[in-house]
Design a protein around this motif. Structure first.
Motif, PDB file in Angstrom:
ATOM      1  N   ARG A  31     -35.479  10.963 -11.986  1.00  0.00           N
ATOM      2  CA  ARG A  31     -34.117  11.416 -11.675  1.00  0.00           C
ATOM      3  C   ARG A  31     -33.768  12.734 -12.375  1.00  0.00           C
ATOM      4  N   VAL A  32     -34.338  12.897 -13.567  1.00  0.00           N
ATOM      5  CA  VAL A  32     -34.015  14.079 -14.367  1.00  0.00           C
ATOM      6  C   VAL A  32     -34.327  15.368 -13.607  1.00  0.00           C
ATOM      7  N   LEU A  33     -35.271  15.280 -12.719  1.00  0.00           N
ATOM      8  CA  LEU A  33     -35.714  16.484 -12.005  1.00  0.00           C
ATOM      9  C   LEU A  33     -34.802  16.857 -10.833  1.00  0.00           C
ATOM     10  N   TYR A  34     -33.745  16.089 -10.642  1.00  0.00           N
ATOM     11  CA  TYR A  34     -32.862  16.355  -9.497  1.00  0.00           C
ATOM     12  C   TYR A  34     -31.421  16.574  -9.949  1.00  0.00           C
ATOM     13  N   SER A  35     -30.703  17.398  -9.186  1.00  0.00           N
ATOM     14  CA  SER A  35     -29.274  17.631  -9.448  1.00  0.00           C
ATOM     15  C   SER A  35     -28.518  17.387  -8.159  1.00  0.00           C
ATOM     16  N   PHE A  36     -27.324  16.844  -8.319  1.00  0.00           N
ATOM     17  CA  PHE A  36     -26.511  16.579  -7.132  1.00  0.00           C
ATOM     18  C   PHE A  36     -25.707  17.815  -6.769  1.00  0.00           C
ATOM     19  N   ARG A  37     -25.764  18.210  -5.510  1.00  0.00           N
ATOM     20  CA  ARG A  37     -24.992  19.366  -5.046  1.00  0.00           C
ATOM     21  C   ARG A  37     -23.841  18.842  -4.182  1.00  0.00           C
ATOM     22  N   ALA A  38     -22.626  19.026  -4.682  1.00  0.00           N
ATOM     23  CA  ALA A  38     -21.461  18.402  -4.038  1.00  0.00           C
ATOM     24  C   ALA A  38     -21.154  18.974  -2.655  1.00  0.00           C
ATOM     25  N   ASN A 237     -12.634  14.827 -26.556  1.00  0.00           N
ATOM     26  CA  ASN A 237     -14.052  14.527 -26.846  1.00  0.00           C
ATOM     27  C   ASN A 237     -14.330  14.235 -28.325  1.00  0.00           C
ATOM     28  N   ALA A 238     -13.290  14.037 -29.129  1.00  0.00           N
ATOM     29  CA  ALA A 238     -13.483  13.855 -30.571  1.00  0.00           C
ATOM     30  C   ALA A 238     -14.353  12.642 -30.891  1.00  0.00           C
ATOM     31  N   SER A 239     -14.289  11.595 -30.095  1.00  0.00           N
ATOM     32  CA  SER A 239     -15.085  10.394 -30.399  1.00  0.00           C
ATOM     33  C   SER A 239     -16.175  10.164 -29.341  1.00  0.00           C
ATOM     34  N   MET A 240     -16.553  11.235 -28.663  1.00  0.00           N
ATOM     35  CA  MET A 240     -17.576  11.111 -27.616  1.00  0.00           C
ATOM     36  C   MET A 240     -18.939  10.782 -28.233  1.00  0.00           C
ATOM     37  N   THR A 241     -19.601   9.769 -27.684  1.00  0.00           N
ATOM     38  CA  THR A 241     -20.962   9.440 -28.135  1.00  0.00           C
ATOM     39  C   THR A 241     -21.924   9.606 -26.950  1.00  0.00           C
ATOM     40  N   LEU A 242     -23.213   9.611 -27.224  1.00  0.00           N
ATOM     41  CA  LEU A 242     -24.180   9.899 -26.157  1.00  0.00           C
ATOM     42  C   LEU A 242     -24.148   8.897 -24.991  1.00  0.00           C
ATOM     43  N   PRO A 243     -24.110   7.570 -25.253  1.00  0.00           N
ATOM     44  CA  PRO A 243     -24.102   6.657 -24.098  1.00  0.00           C
ATOM     45  C   PRO A 243     -22.891   6.883 -23.189  1.00  0.00           C
ATOM     46  N   LEU A 244     -21.737   7.142 -23.820  1.00  0.00           N
ATOM     47  CA  LEU A 244     -20.521   7.367 -23.035  1.00  0.00           C
ATOM     48  C   LEU A 244     -20.621   8.684 -22.270  1.00  0.00           C
ATOM     49  N   TYR A 245     -21.221   9.686 -22.920  1.00  0.00           N
ATOM     50  CA  TYR A 245     -21.350  10.990 -22.267  1.00  0.00           C
ATOM     51  C   TYR A 245     -22.311  10.890 -21.068  1.00  0.00           C
ATOM     52  N   ALA A 246     -23.374  10.127 -21.246  1.00  0.00           N
ATOM     53  CA  ALA A 246     -24.317   9.923 -20.129  1.00  0.00           C
ATOM     54  C   ALA A 246     -23.616   9.215 -18.975  1.00  0.00           C
ATOM     55  N   THR A 248     -20.389   9.219 -18.352  1.00  0.00           N
ATOM     56  CA  THR A 248     -19.393  10.122 -17.779  1.00  0.00           C
ATOM     57  C   THR A 248     -20.013  11.017 -16.708  1.00  0.00           C
ATOM     58  N   TRP A 249     -21.202  11.561 -17.010  1.00  0.00           N
ATOM     59  CA  TRP A 249     -21.853  12.438 -16.032  1.00  0.00           C
ATOM     60  C   TRP A 249     -22.445  11.639 -14.875  1.00  0.00           C
ATOM     61  N   ALA A 250     -23.079  10.513 -15.186  1.00  0.00           N
ATOM     62  CA  ALA A 250     -23.776   9.766 -14.135  1.00  0.00           C
ATOM     63  C   ALA A 250     -22.806   9.112 -13.163  1.00  0.00           C
ATOM     64  N   TYR A 251     -21.722   8.548 -13.690  1.00  0.00           N
ATOM     65  CA  TYR A 251     -20.775   7.852 -12.814  1.00  0.00           C
ATOM     66  C   TYR A 251     -19.537   8.684 -12.496  1.00  0.00           C
ATOM     67  N   GLY A 252     -18.972   9.348 -13.520  1.00  0.00           N
ATOM     68  CA  GLY A 252     -17.746  10.118 -13.290  1.00  0.00           C
ATOM     69  C   GLY A 252     -17.984  11.328 -12.421  1.00  0.00           C
ATOM     70  N   ALA A 256     -26.466  11.935 -11.692  1.00  0.00           N
ATOM     71  CA  ALA A 256     -27.371  10.953 -12.287  1.00  0.00           C
ATOM     72  C   ALA A 256     -28.499  11.645 -13.057  1.00  0.00           C
ATOM     73  N   GLY A 257     -28.944  12.813 -12.585  1.00  0.00           N
ATOM     74  CA  GLY A 257     -30.024  13.544 -13.239  1.00  0.00           C
ATOM     75  C   GLY A 257     -29.629  13.983 -14.642  1.00  0.00           C
ATOM     76  N   TYR A 258     -28.417  14.483 -14.778  1.00  0.00           N
ATOM     77  CA  TYR A 258     -27.938  14.932 -16.083  1.00  0.00           C
ATOM     78  C   TYR A 258     -27.756  13.728 -17.013  1.00  0.00           C
ATOM     79  N   GLY A 259     -27.207  12.632 -16.450  1.00  0.00           N
ATOM     80  CA  GLY A 259     -27.055  11.397 -17.227  1.00  0.00           C
ATOM     81  C   GLY A 259     -28.411  10.894 -17.694  1.00  0.00           C
ATOM     82  N   ALA A 260     -29.412  10.989 -16.808  1.00  0.00           N
ATOM     83  CA  ALA A 260     -30.761  10.528 -17.172  1.00  0.00           C
ATOM     84  C   ALA A 260     -31.367  11.418 -18.261  1.00  0.00           C
TER      85      ALA A 260
END
Lengths: 283, 424
Positions: A31-38, A237-246, A248-252, A256-260
């Motif tokens: 998945r990391v090798l792909y980006s979603f183009r809106a 973003n003061a309390s942003m952690t990596l799982p939440l950030y992943a 945020t990008w993957a679902y929000g 999915a590539g960036y989240g991965a």
């Protein structure tokens, strides 16, 4: 020869393990090798672009540092408090030991989201904690979930509370495996309480401690629910952690590539913890 | 009523049994409906359908608004989405663009199309004219106020309830109270950031934050009118001190409790909250509603909801039949009434229950012409808003950045975000 004979017995478990563990890992990496183009609604091949973007992303760097602070302080505090609790629960002089041990387990038995919601209620500006502080004469009690300097620490407190029972029970099990004679000998030799704990107890249950620290580090680093429910990574973003950030990008943002890519960085960090653990155990 | 429902349930049970024997189609209908009356009404409608259509049975699946997107994205990726889905209209469009929502043009007849305003269809359509959902519920963002506190402060709102920005600020200033230690005991207003009063203010001032090029690409450019609107909102917290920083992280129950106890004299929320205020206060609190009047035009957030069909459904035709039944005039009216919202179909909206003085439907009805989806129809709007824009506004509210610096950062970060999304 022995190994060959064991193979058919192990094979089914290995196949299932590959399916539920390796397959998602390979999927994630691809998945990391792909980006979603809106504009087109399609995922397009983007090579290692997601990793390049990652290291230019200031929020990612901030989330990485937060995750390290979150994990190290949580696990250290959990271990320290749990060690004291376990020593207390192991004492023959403590009355109602069994009842206390049962009560200690309660926070661990509660689902993470429920615990998070309870803590969220406690930490609200007009919640019970601030009401109590106001009652004690604190004119301006902290805005636990809103103050950017406090928000992450608020989450850490909730996480420590939730993690203590497991660590306590594990240390208690280690303490109970200790021979009473050793402690008695130390006492006869005039060792102080601190000397006994540091020089005898801790080295004796080193393997238990290692497994606790490794497991808790992995669980805490990957923990998502507490920060999500309490602050959603905010404010600003003061309390942003990596799982939440992943997430945020993957679902929000459906990237999915960036989240991965964030997930792979997390995997590498956790692998280093596991390698350290294995090295210690092999020694 | 109970007996009738019991008979209906029995009929549905018989129909379901017969359907299984006859090899009928079973559809999954996913809904985030959560208010007790709404859930009951949706269940009733599904039961009536199942009783009447043994050949197409519908199984209702509930999910929370908070995680419906997680649920759907995961299901779609696994190729196992529910057949019919109730969601925000903006998500009908987004799932359509991604190919997860089925174009509905072939299922919509001229009467259905004509009964729903074009602006609502535009919200669920792409640039090529494919319609990905049927819009069916809408609301108005209003300011709830405590009438007793208004009377004590000597405030008499206009008869039509429409207040200007200056009036709203003036009311909030007069209603905010502090104790001897300087601690605020009553906040004039609470407008939670996620309720988007500030987006309405931007639209009311004719402002622009996000804009679209002719080729379909997007860019962030915050003009002076938008800046004024955002400054008005943040000044209520940082300069006027009539609104708490709680706008960043509020709790719904605490907000209502605060309204009941007089901690908040006014608060903004969708009109469906009326039912909660009534329940919480046991009709003992005398409250009213206001609508904010724009300097350039009158706009309020409609937050429309729609229904769409999963493109991977094996029973699209049957799903379309149920969708059209679920969103027909009668059913839209029933669900809207139960959810304290308004239907979008004009034939449903024309029914007298939406203009009655009971529960102040008439007050809201007069403002309905101003209701529109103020959120720009951009794919990934929510991600853009919460990842690049809101963190900057939060910093202004927290006093750690000036508005100018924050808006500059919001422009830079926002455009960077759009590039990443392939929207530039």
């Amino acid at each position: 020869m022995e190994e060959k004979r064991a193979l058919p017995f192990v094979a089914p478990a290995l196949i299932i393990l590959c399916f539920v563990s390796l397959y998602p890992l390979v999927q994630g990496i691809s998945r990391v090798l792909y980006s979603f183009r809106a504009l087109t609604g399609k995922n397009v091949y983007s090579g290692l672009q997601n990793f390049v973007l990652l290291f230019r992303d200031s929020v990612f760097v901030h989330a990485l540092l937060n995750s390290l602070v979150w994990t190290v302080t949580s696990v250290a505090a959990m271990f320290f408090v749990s060690f004291l609790l376990a020593t207390m629960l192991n004492s023959r002089h403590l009355r109602f030991r069994r009842a206390f041990r049962t009560v200690t387990l309660i926070p661990w038995a509660l689902p993470g989201v429920v615990v998070s919601l309870i803590w969220r209620y406690i930490f609200l500006s007009g919640g019970p904690l601030n009401t109590a502080l106001s009652g004690l004469g604190v004119t301006y009690p902290p805005a636990w979930l809103i103050d950017p300097h406090v928000a992450l620490w608020t989450c850490i407190v909730a996480n420590i509370w939730m993690g203590i029972p497991f660590v306590t029970i594990m240390i208690l099990a280690g303490l109970q495996s200790l021979e009473g004679d050793i402690l008695e000998a130390a006492a006869i030799d005039g060792a102080s309480y601190l000397q006994t704990q540091v020089r005898i107890v801790v080295p004796s249950i080193k393997k238990v401690i290692l497994i606790i620290l490794t497991l808790e580090s992995i669980w805490t680093f990957n923990s998502f629910d507490i920060v999500f429910v309490l602050t959603k990574g905010g404010p600003a973003n003061a309390s942003m952690t990596l799982p939440l950030y992943a997430y945020t990008w993957a679902y929000g943002s459906q990237q999915a590539g960036y989240g991965a890519a964030i997930g792979i960085i997390m995997l590498l960090i956790l692998l280093s913890v596991v390698v350290l653990y294995i090295r210690e155990v092999l020694q | 009523m109970r007996r009738a429902m019991g008979m209906l349930g029995m009929a549905a049970l018989f129909a379901a049994t017969a359907a299984v024997c006859a090899g009928a189609v079973t559809l999954q209908f996913l809904t985030p409906a959560w208010q007790e009356d709404t859930v009951t009404e949706v269940e009733n409608i599904v039961a009536e359908w199942n009783a009447a259509r043994p050949d197409i049975q519908v199984e209702m699946v509930s999910v929370a608004w908070e995680n419906i997107n997680d649920y759907l994205l995961t299901s779609f990726q696994a190729g196992q989405g529910p057949d019919v889905i109730h969601q925000d209209t903006v998500m009908c469009y987004e799932y359509g663009v991604q190919g997860y929502a089925e174009p509905l043009n072939q299922y919509l007849d001229a009467a259905t199309l004509a009964d729903t305003p074009q602006a609502s269809w535009d919200g669920v359509s792409d640039d090529q004219g494919s319609i990905y959902g049927v819009p069916f519920l809408q609301e108005t963002l209003v300011v709830f106020y405590n009438k007793a506190m208004f009377a004590t402060a000597g405030i008499t709102p206009p008869a039509d309830g429409m207040v200007t920005w200056a009036e709203l600020r003036d009311y909030a200033l007069r209603l905010t109270k502090t104790d001897a230690s300087g601690q605020t005991t009553t906040w004039g207003l609470l407008a939670p950031l996620e309720q988007r009063l500030w987006w309405c203010l931007v639209a009311q001032n004719g402002g622009q934050v996000l804009a679209k090029h002719a080729d379909g690409t997007w860019y962030v450019e915050i003009d002076q009118a938008a800046r004024q609107a955002i400054e008005y909102y943040t000044n209520l917290i940082t300069v006027d001190h009539v609104m708490p920083q709680d706008v960043l992280s509020y709790d719904f129950t605490s907000l209502l409790q605060g309204f009941k106890t007089g901690k908040y004299a006014m608060f903004t929320f969708g009109c469906w909250v009326r039912s909660w205020i009534n329940n919480l206060t046991q009709n003992q609190l005398d409250w009213g509603m206001l609508e904010v009047k724009g300097p350039v035009r009158n706009v309020t957030e409609s937050d429309p909801q729609g229904v769409f069909i999963y493109s991977g459904s094996a029973h699209k035709d049957e799903a379309a039949q149920f969708l059209l039944y679920f969103t027909n005039t009668e059913n839209q009216a029933r669900i809207a009434k139960a959810d304290w919202l308004f239907p979008i179909r004009q034939s449903a909206l024309a029914r007298p229950e939406f203009r009655t003085t009971q529960e102040q439907w008439n007050v809201l009805y007069q403002w309905l012409p101003f209701a529109e989806d103020v959120k720009p129809k951009m794919f990934g709007f929510f991600g853009w808003e919460w990842q690049s824009f809101i963190p900057q506004i939060e910093q202004v509210i927290l006093g750690s950045k000036t508005l100018d610096k924050a808006l500059q950062a919001a422009t830079d970060d926002g455009n960077e975000y759009l590039r990443r999304m392939g929207l530039q």
